[in-house]
Design an enzyme around this catalytic site. Structure first.
Site, PDB file in Angstrom:
ATOM      1  N   LYS A   1       0.860  -1.177   0.000  1.00  0.00           N
ATOM      2  CA  LYS A   1       0.000   0.000   0.000  1.00  0.00           C
ATOM      3  C   LYS A   1       0.900   1.232   0.000  1.00  0.00           C
ATOM      4  CE  LYS A   1      -3.763   2.333   2.459  1.00  0.00           C
ATOM      5  NZ  LYS A   1      -4.660   2.298   3.637  1.00  0.00           N
TER       6      LYS A   1
ATOM      7  N   LYS B   1      -2.054  -1.566  -3.761  1.00  0.00           N
ATOM      8  CA  LYS B   1      -2.893  -0.366  -3.788  1.00  0.00           C
ATOM      9  C   LYS B   1      -1.988   0.856  -3.893  1.00  0.00           C
ATOM     10  CE  LYS B   1      -6.347   2.168  -1.054  1.00  0.00           C
ATOM     11  NZ  LYS B   1      -7.085   2.259   0.221  1.00  0.00           N
TER      12      LYS B   1
END
Length: 441
Positions: free
Chosen positions: A302, A363
């Site tokens: 992330k 992400k």
């Protein structure tokens, strides 16, 4: 003729010469007999002359002249054909634009375009495919009486808890999307610096899980495990007065949060916080409480990205300004990954897999397809990717201005995730894309 080596008599030499000529012409006739069948008149005369020579009716010079005439006829006919194909240097072939050059075909043994010749063939050899079963639908839930539009995410709403949530998920299921991830918008008066609301058994997230499981027992429910929706400081972890995000103390509360979600009926908990060691700790906590069947989808890579803005608008969860006695980091770069880093994702992936993650996520999505591919190549675990709010908002904005075809661009983006190696895609286009694939306008 071998006889000439030993005999020099004039009659013998003449006889041997004729035999040599007969053998040479016989060989030539046998070699070209198939090529000469059905050819032009000059070539037929060449064949007849050869046969006559073998019968001692003609001499070798005549067959040489006939052969020369045959070759001239072939060349002449080729010249006529070329002249018909070109008029004043322009192509005259039916259906070919005037001015197209006449060329000799390239000597290519491989022409990849042959495998793209028709939709039937292209679909038969297509390497990747996309279906609603690959989608995980993110839903925002709030405590209000009606749905609230999110201005920076056209078409997306904060759903009012209750019937509106059930109806939205029912529509998605009717289109083949049977996986959802829940993001609650916590009222400000319930937010604290330690975010205890995250593991309230009667919290908005936990109630929404029970609501959907009661309505659709087979729906696959994912949850968000992080403190920022409940943290008055807007961070994924507990913030110390000097601005340090406390790792191990935060992990303790993440474990309590995950267990409360599992008890409510979640199928998969998804730690998005990026604290060190949280996957192993959550796995132990779940197993200790008897939730060995609950999966963990770790936000493995992330990144501290600029593409999260609309999401933070939806939950009003951006980091808050500090105060005189407290330093609050203005961003999340102390725990989320640097967008410049690639190898670091491999380190995170190795740790998460060793700690017990069942699914690993990247992400954002489109700017990080190289990371998706890398994780796919380095693990046998399923890979998910988050097509984040900023990516969604960009496509919507460009489509509203007529700058691109939204349907084609969105489906292309989703297919790119699959091609890069993603098994699951979290996307706000889940319902729209499923409708497009079903043929709805």
């Amino acid at each position: 003729c071998h006889h000439l080596v030993y005999c020099h008599h004039s009659s013998c030499q003449e006889w041997c010469k004729q035999q040599s000529e007969r053998q040479s012409i016989g060989f030539l006739l046998s070699f070209q007999s198939k090529r000469l069948r059905g050819q032009s008149a000059p070539q037929s005369r060449l064949r007849d002359t050869m046969q006559a020579l073998l019968s001692n009716q003609v001499a070798l010079p005549q067959i040489q002249a006939a052969s020369l005439n045959g070759r001239k006829a072939v060349v002449a006919r080729s010249a006529v054909t070329t002249e018909k194909a070109v008029t004043n240097g322009k192509a005259s072939r039916p259906g070919v634009p005037e001015g197209t050059p006449v060329v000799t075909p390239l000597g290519l043994s491989s022409r990849p375009r042959r495998n793209r010749r028709s939709e039937t063939f292209r679909s038969g050899i297509r390497e990747n495919w996309l279906s609603p079963a690959h989608f995980i639908l993110p839903i925002f839930v709030h405590e209000g009486d009606k749905n609230e539009p999110i201005p920076s995410m056209p078409g997306i709403y904060r759903l009012a808890y209750g019937k509106n949530v059930v109806d939205h998920v029912a529509e998605a299921r009717s289109l083949g999307v049977n996986q959802v991830v829940i993001f609650p918008k916590t009222p400000d008066h319930l937010k604290t610096s330690t975010a205890e609301e995250a593991f309230n058994t009667n919290g908005l997230s936990q109630r929404t899980i029970r609501l959907l499981k009661d309505a659709f027992p087979d729906v696959e429910i994912y949850t968000d495990v992080a403190l920022d929706p409940y943290n008055s400081d807007g961070h994924d972890g507990i913030v110390r007065d000097d601005g340090v995000i406390m790792n191990d103390e935060t992990v303790e509360y993440l474990c309590r949060q995950a267990v409360s979600q599992a008890e409510a009926g979640a199928d998969c908990v998804s730690p998005s916080d990026m604290m060190d060691g949280r996957v192993a700790a959550i796995r132990r906590a779940l197993d200790r409480e008897g939730h060995t069947h609950v999966s963990i989808m770790s936000y493995t890579a992330k990144y501290a990205s600029a593409f999260y803005g609309p999401f933070r608008d939806a939950l009003q969860s951006a980091p808050k300004p500090g105060q005189a006695h407290r330093r609050i980091p203005k961003n999340k770069k102390e725990y989320q990954m640097d967008p410049a880093n690639y190898r670091e994702a491999l380190r995170e992936a190795a740790a998460d897999e060793a700690e017990g993650a069942d699914i690993m996520m990247v992400k954002p999505g489109m700017p990080y397809l190289d990371v998706v591919r890398s994780l796919r190549d380095h693990t046998s675990l399923p890979i998910s990717v988050y097509h984040v709010s900023g990516e969604y908002a960009m496509l919507k904005a460009a489509a509203e201005r007529g700058w691109l075809n939204e349907k084609e661009a969105a489906l292309e983006a989703l297919m790119c995730f699959r091609r890069a190696g993603a098994d699951l895609i979290l996307t706000y286009y889940s319902v729209e894309a499923a409708k497009w694939m079903a043929g709805e306008k």
